[in-house]
Scaffold this active site. Structure first.
Site, PDB file in Angstrom:
ATOM      1  N   HIS A   1      10.458 -26.443  -0.300  1.00  0.00           N
ATOM      2  CA  HIS A   1       9.801 -27.657  -0.560  1.00  0.00           C
ATOM      3  C   HIS A   1       8.977 -27.263  -1.649  1.00  0.00           C
ATOM      4  O   HIS A   1       8.064 -28.166  -2.082  1.00  0.00           O
ATOM      5  CB  HIS A   1       9.425 -28.688   0.364  1.00  0.00           C
TER       6      HIS A   1
ATOM      7  N   LYS B   1     -13.754   1.119  -1.590  1.00  0.00           N
ATOM      8  CA  LYS B   1     -14.801   1.335  -0.375  1.00  0.00           C
ATOM      9  C   LYS B   1     -15.690   2.096  -0.591  1.00  0.00           C
ATOM     10  O   LYS B   1     -16.967   1.796  -0.345  1.00  0.00           O
ATOM     11  CB  LYS B   1     -13.959   1.858   0.933  1.00  0.00           C
TER      12      LYS B   1
ATOM     13  N   GLU C   1       0.720  -1.138  -0.054  1.00  0.00           N
ATOM     14  CA  GLU C   1      -0.019   0.099   0.052  1.00  0.00           C
ATOM     15  C   GLU C   1       0.966   1.192  -0.004  1.00  0.00           C
ATOM     16  O   GLU C   1       0.620   2.167  -0.549  1.00  0.00           O
ATOM     17  CB  GLU C   1      -0.984  -0.165   1.402  1.00  0.00           C
TER      18      GLU C   1
HETATM   19  O1  PA5 Z   1      -3.361   1.285   5.898  1.00  0.00           O
HETATM   20  C1  PA5 Z   1      -4.616   1.621   5.833  1.00  0.00           C
HETATM   21  O2  PA5 Z   1      -4.998   2.740   6.040  1.00  0.00           O
HETATM   22  C2  PA5 Z   1      -5.891   0.616   5.278  1.00  0.00           C
HETATM   23  O3  PA5 Z   1      -5.386  -0.489   4.721  1.00  0.00           O
HETATM   24  C3  PA5 Z   1      -6.455   0.205   6.438  1.00  0.00           C
HETATM   25  O4  PA5 Z   1      -5.747  -0.264   7.557  1.00  0.00           O
HETATM   26  C4  PA5 Z   1      -7.904  -0.845   6.142  1.00  0.00           C
HETATM   27  O5  PA5 Z   1      -8.464  -0.179   5.005  1.00  0.00           O
HETATM   28  C5  PA5 Z   1      -8.875  -0.514   7.408  1.00  0.00           C
HETATM   29  O6  PA5 Z   1      -9.233   0.588   7.673  1.00  0.00           O
HETATM   30  P1  PA5 Z   1      -9.823   0.954   9.041  1.00  0.00           P
HETATM   31  O7  PA5 Z   1      -8.814   1.052  10.039  1.00  0.00           O
HETATM   32  O8  PA5 Z   1     -10.105   2.732   8.745  1.00  0.00           O
HETATM   33  O9  PA5 Z   1     -11.025   0.341   9.316  1.00  0.00           O
END
Ligand code: PA5
Length: 442
Positions: free
Chosen positions: A318, A432, A289
């Site tokens: 393996h 989302k 990310e």
């Molecule tokens: O790194 C990030 O911001 C995202 O991947 C979130 O961790 C993930 O989408 C979950 O979001 P939230 O903590 O707002 O529920």
């Protein structure tokens, strides 16, 4: 702390010349100074300030207070409801320190993770905790969401709170919500009388494991938070050292970047410890990310990214190593070796078995895995496949605290070298938003 416990980085097989590496490392100086300045005062004005979480006494005090308070309830289960940056870190540290089979070892408080909206997974969780609730036992539910509006988290949270309500009149004292102050989730929790724990506004989800997001559930499981934090603090000082030769995060980021430039856009974290597999998954999110971006800081299209993969030694020798050694030379590998396991197990000395495999009778399992590790290193070296080695003394809280903080700072440096923003995830938000539109229409 004992110097022997320090994380070690070994780069002699990185296949990058010292001159090239020196040039890249020099490019990082500005960012190293920026992190150094940020580390001088505990304020959350910049997403980089997540490096200060281990130094934030106020925050730690509040988390510890909540841990002590909720432990008094003698919970037999803790359910962590969160996804991505909101649960991967706790799961990673739990498994590394306490082992993958933690729940089966009958701990005081077992832990279950509700992340995706899979009816079978949630049904299994219900089937496990409902008998405990019927039996009068206590169950804690920790809902974690930075944004406070993630579909999966809210759906699972609602289902589990409904179940809790059936068995506990005073259900609100078993619920802890971790979120940004004043998010919709935070305000809802405050209205319901749930305990609330804050994620500092500037701290991004995947860099939040050392806030209440990770520390609260880990504290409930009995992880030594003080040692975890100490490990993170000690490595922070090494990772903001302007003497780059001694700075493991700067060295690792520079090598990953140079290999990317040399068309190695896959990074394989090869962990010689099955208990660390979830650390690999946590790092997948951090690298995937943070570095996978369409635009650079000047808003020019760049489409960069490194595909992170995880392998486990010796399990994946393996299954995958044929590809790694013979297939395309498109990967940089970081081997992670743990020098000392907690348990010492020896193979018995039995004549009949020595006919099956020679040289293992009466040997410790640790010395066998060490031999396998050396064998793999030699094979990679012979094949001229580039790799970095990270050696951890053990899997204690202190060593794991060092490892995770080192990796978070490494990714910040990598983002700087790529000239992208390693703290946003605009395209995660895309799905989302689309999901919400579909669900609202229905
Ligand atoms: O790194 C990030 O911001 C995202 O991947 C979130 O961790 C993930 O989408 C979950 O979001 P939230 O903590 O707002 O529920």
């Amino acid at each position: 702390m004992d110097k022997m416990k320090d994380l070690k980085i070994i780069t002699k097989d990185s296949l990058v010349s010292n001159d090239d590496l020196r040039d890249i490392k020099k490019n990082l100086m500005k960012e190293i100074f920026r992190l150094k300045n940020i580390n001088n005062e505990i304020e959350y004005k910049d997403p980089r300030s997540s490096i200060n979480l281990p130094y934030d006494h106020n925050l730690l005090e509040k988390i510890n207070k909540a841990i002590e308070e909720k432990k008094e309830l003698n919970p037999s289960y803790l359910i962590v409801v969160g996804i991505g940056g909101s649960n991967l870190g706790a799961m990673a540290i739990q498994e590394a320190v306490l082992g993958k089979l933690y729940n089966q070892l009958n701990p005081k408080t077992k832990v279950l993770y509700a992340d995706t909206v899979d009816s079978d997974l949630i049904n299994d969780i219900i089937s496990i905790i409902e008998p405990a609730l019927k039996n009068g036992e206590n169950v804690l539910i920790n809902g974690i969401s930075k944004s406070g509006g993630t579909t999966e988290t809210v759906a699972n949270f609602e289902i589990l709170i409904d179940l809790l309500k059936k068995y506990k009149k005073d259900y609100n004292k078993y619920v802890i919500v971790t979120s940004d102050k004043d998010s919709k989730f935070w305000n809802f929790a405050a209205n319901e009388g749930f305990t609330t724990l804050e994620i500092p506004n500037e701290v991004v989800g995947r860099y939040s494991v050392l806030s209440a997001v990770g520390l609260f559930p880990l504290g409930i499981m009995g992880i030594n938070i003080k040692n975890l934090i100490q490990g993170a603090k000690d490595i922070t000082q090494r990772c903001i050292d302007e003497n780059i030769e001694k700075n493991p995060a700067a060295i690792s980021a520079s090598l990953i970047f140079m290999h990317y430039k040399d068309k190695k856009n896959i990074h394989n974290t090869f962990l010689f410890s099955p208990d660390m597999e979830s650390i690999g998954k946590w790092y997948n999110q951090l690298m995937g990310e943070s570095i996978g971006k369409e635009f650079n800081l000047k808003d020019e299209p760049v489409r960069v990214g490194i595909t992170p993969t995880v392998s486990i030694g010796s399990t994946d020798l393996h299954s995958m190593v044929q590809l790694y050694l013979a297939g395309p030379n498109d990967k940089l590998t970081t081997f992670v070796k743990v020098r000392n396991n907690k348990a010492e197990i020896k193979i018995p000395n039995n004549e009949d078995y020595s006919k099956l495999v020679k040289g293992i009778q009466e040997k410790k399992l640790q010395s066998i895995i060490d031999a396998i590790y050396e064998g793999v290193i030699k094979a990679y070296r012979n094949r001229k496949r580039a790799f970095i080695e990270i050696h951890l003394d053990d899997k204690t809280e202190y060593s794991i605290g060092q490892f995770i903080q080192f990796k978070m700072i490494e990714i910040m440096y990598l983002g700087y070298l790529f000239e992208i923003n390693p703290f946003n995830q605009p395209n995660v938000e895309e799905y989302k938003t689309e999901t919400k539109i579909i669900l609202e229409k229905e």
